[in-house]
Design a protein around this motif. Structure first.
Motif, PDB file in Angstrom:
ATOM      1  N   THR A  32       0.851  -1.186   0.000  1.00 51.94           N
ATOM      2  CA  THR A  32       0.000   0.000   0.000  1.00 51.94           C
ATOM      3  C   THR A  32       0.884   1.232   0.000  1.00 51.94           C
ATOM      4  O   THR A  32       1.742   1.385   0.878  1.00 51.94           O
ATOM      5  CB  THR A  32      -0.932   0.019   1.224  1.00 51.94           C
ATOM      6  OG1 THR A  32      -1.714  -1.180   1.249  1.00 51.94           O
ATOM      7  CG2 THR A  32      -1.852   1.226   1.179  1.00 51.94           C
ATOM      8  N   ASP A  70      -3.611   0.115  -3.299  1.00 47.13           N
ATOM      9  CA  ASP A  70      -3.226  -1.258  -2.984  1.00 47.13           C
ATOM     10  C   ASP A  70      -2.645  -1.933  -4.221  1.00 47.13           C
ATOM     11  O   ASP A  70      -3.213  -1.832  -5.320  1.00 47.13           O
ATOM     12  CB  ASP A  70      -4.436  -2.065  -2.500  1.00 47.13           C
ATOM     13  CG  ASP A  70      -4.759  -1.774  -1.045  1.00 47.13           C
ATOM     14  OD1 ASP A  70      -3.944  -1.134  -0.382  1.00 47.13           O
ATOM     15  OD2 ASP A  70      -5.846  -2.192  -0.588  1.00 47.13           O
ATOM     16  N   LYS A 123      -7.558   2.361  -3.142  1.00 44.56           N
ATOM     17  CA  LYS A 123      -8.125   2.000  -1.841  1.00 44.56           C
ATOM     18  C   LYS A 123      -8.866   3.191  -1.249  1.00 44.56           C
ATOM     19  O   LYS A 123      -8.310   4.275  -1.131  1.00 44.56           O
ATOM     20  CB  LYS A 123      -7.015   1.548  -0.894  1.00 44.56           C
ATOM     21  CG  LYS A 123      -7.514   1.185   0.487  1.00 44.56           C
ATOM     22  CD  LYS A 123      -6.375   0.716   1.360  1.00 44.56           C
ATOM     23  CE  LYS A 123      -6.835   0.505   2.783  1.00 44.56           C
ATOM     24  NZ  LYS A 123      -7.879  -0.504   2.869  1.00 44.56           N
ATOM     25  N   ASN A 134      -6.501  -4.636   6.745  1.00 46.24           N
ATOM     26  CA  ASN A 134      -5.796  -3.355   6.683  1.00 46.24           C
ATOM     27  C   ASN A 134      -6.211  -2.398   7.791  1.00 46.24           C
ATOM     28  O   ASN A 134      -5.456  -1.496   8.165  1.00 46.24           O
ATOM     29  CB  ASN A 134      -6.024  -2.698   5.321  1.00 46.24           C
ATOM     30  CG  ASN A 134      -5.347  -3.460   4.202  1.00 46.24           C
ATOM     31  OD1 ASN A 134      -4.589  -4.384   4.474  1.00 46.24           O
ATOM     32  ND2 ASN A 134      -5.602  -3.097   2.960  1.00 46.24           N
TER      33      ASN A 134
END
Length: 381
Positions: free
Chosen positions: A27, A33, A243, A371
């Motif tokens: 990331t 991502d 993301k 995450n």
């Protein structure tokens, strides 16, 4: 050659064990991502070779080419089929069999092609984590194959004018085509210039039996290659996904208390109940830095503490279980808790006595989404 095979087997076992835990996701600072994808690649290289021998250094240099087709199974582990070849050399420089002999100097070359397989370990990805945007990657490799040598005419012509071949260590003089096993090891450095193309610099050392250069030395024969070229990815090496920013978790409201009938007796007025508050400070992967968009959550905890002088706050750090190991994650979770505590004390002036600090590493995962567990949770009550 037995020791080479043993070393190669042990190295492959170690490589397999180490690459099993290699990180395959990344990331970036913008929240994108990346996911690693297995892929083929093509190596095209050219350079020079130094054949170890008794000739002058310059006389033992020759051109060299190499082509390889590899498959990257994981961020750290790769196999490559390669064919290396063109010329090797041999010779003598001021050679004397005994004192008083006239010095003998000569050089010769012969041709070869050496197909083989390399087992490659990307040290940059293994020790620093996979990063598809990394410019410089360092890879070590071990390999083996078959060296097919031919065109040994020059030393045959030299031998025809010598009275005693053994005197010049030519006990292993060969003709025609000879196939011999070889082992090799080396390092390559790749410099990424685009999404699918890298410039390569490679050095490798190759070992064969004593009979390779026609001369008996009582030990293995060696040649060393220095190569430059390009590596071209054949297909996608990773996927990319934007993301979304984490959404702040709001604790569910406490259920309303059940009203019970009481006799109409005069009661002192109850103090209003103060609800606990929770704020989650999210971090990027492998980071302990509080991002700008997370600062307001600390400010909200500070406002609560200032408005409620008797309140205290619990600060707990976490790390995600999907990357790293317990040693790394324990340290990272502790640092995430400490950096938030430090901000409360040094930036906002909250007394240390009102703060309790803890960390859970990756052994406790407060969120189902991996995450989100890169977090420090503050609960003030």
């Amino acid at each position: 050659m037995k020791s080479i095979k043993t070393f190669l087997a042990a190295s492959l076992l170690a490589a397999g064990t180490m690459t099993a835990a290699a990180q395959a996701t990344y990331t970036d600072q913008e929240g994108n991502d990346y996911q690693f994808k297995k892929h083929l690649f093509l190596d095209l290289q050219a350079g020079g070779q130094y054949t170890l021998g008794e000739g002058k250094f310059g006389d033992m240099l020759s051109p060299n080419f190499q082509i390889g087709l590899g498959y990257q199974f994981s961020p750290a582990f790769t196999m490559r089929l390669q064919a290396n070849g063109l010329q090797s050399r041999g010779g003598w420089s001021g050679f004397r069999d005994k004192v008083g002999d006239a010095p003998f100097t000569a050089k010769y070359k012969f041709n070869y092609v050496a197909p083989g397989v390399d087992f490659m370990l990307n040290l940059s990805n293994l020790f620093c984590g996979w990063n598809p945007n990394r410019v410089l990657n360092v890879t070590a490799f071990l390999g083996a194959g078959v060296n097919v040598a031919y065109g040994n005419d020059e030393v045959q012509d030299i031998a025809a004018n010598l009275q005693n071949l053994n005197k010049y260590n030519l006990e292993y003089l060969w003709d025609g085509t000879k196939a011999r096993p070889f082992g090799r090891g080396g390092v390559d450095v790749s410099i990424r210039v685009s999404k699918n193309v890298s410039i390569m610099l490679e050095g490798n050392a190759n070992v064969l039996t004593d009979k390779y250069n026609s001369k008996k030395a009582g030990n293995s024969d060696w040649y060393f290659n220095a190569l430059a070229g390009v590596r071209i990815n054949l297909g996608k090496s990773h996927t990319k996904r934007q993301k979304p920013q984490p959404v702040e978790e709001t604790p569910a409201p406490a259920p309303a208390p059940v009203q019970e009938y009481v006799a109409p007796v005069e009661q002192p007025k109850a103090e209003p109940k103060i609800e606990d508050i929770r704020r989650d400070v999210f971090f990027l992967i492998n980071s302990k830095t509080i991002r700008t968009q997370e600062q307001h959550k600390i400010q909200e905890i500070v406002d609560f503490l200032q408005n409620n002088p008797e309140a205290k706050v619990e600060v707990t750090g976490y790390a995600d279980a999907g990357t790293g190991n317990n040693t790394i994650n324990d340290r990272l979770a502790k640092q995430r808790a400490q950096v938030v505590t430090k901000a409360l004390v040094e930036k906002y002036g909250i007394a240390k006595e009102r703060i309790s600090t803890d960390s859970k590493g990756a052994r406790v995962q407060p969120f189902a989404e991996n995450n989100k567990n890169r977090v420090t949770i503050m609960i003030a009550k």
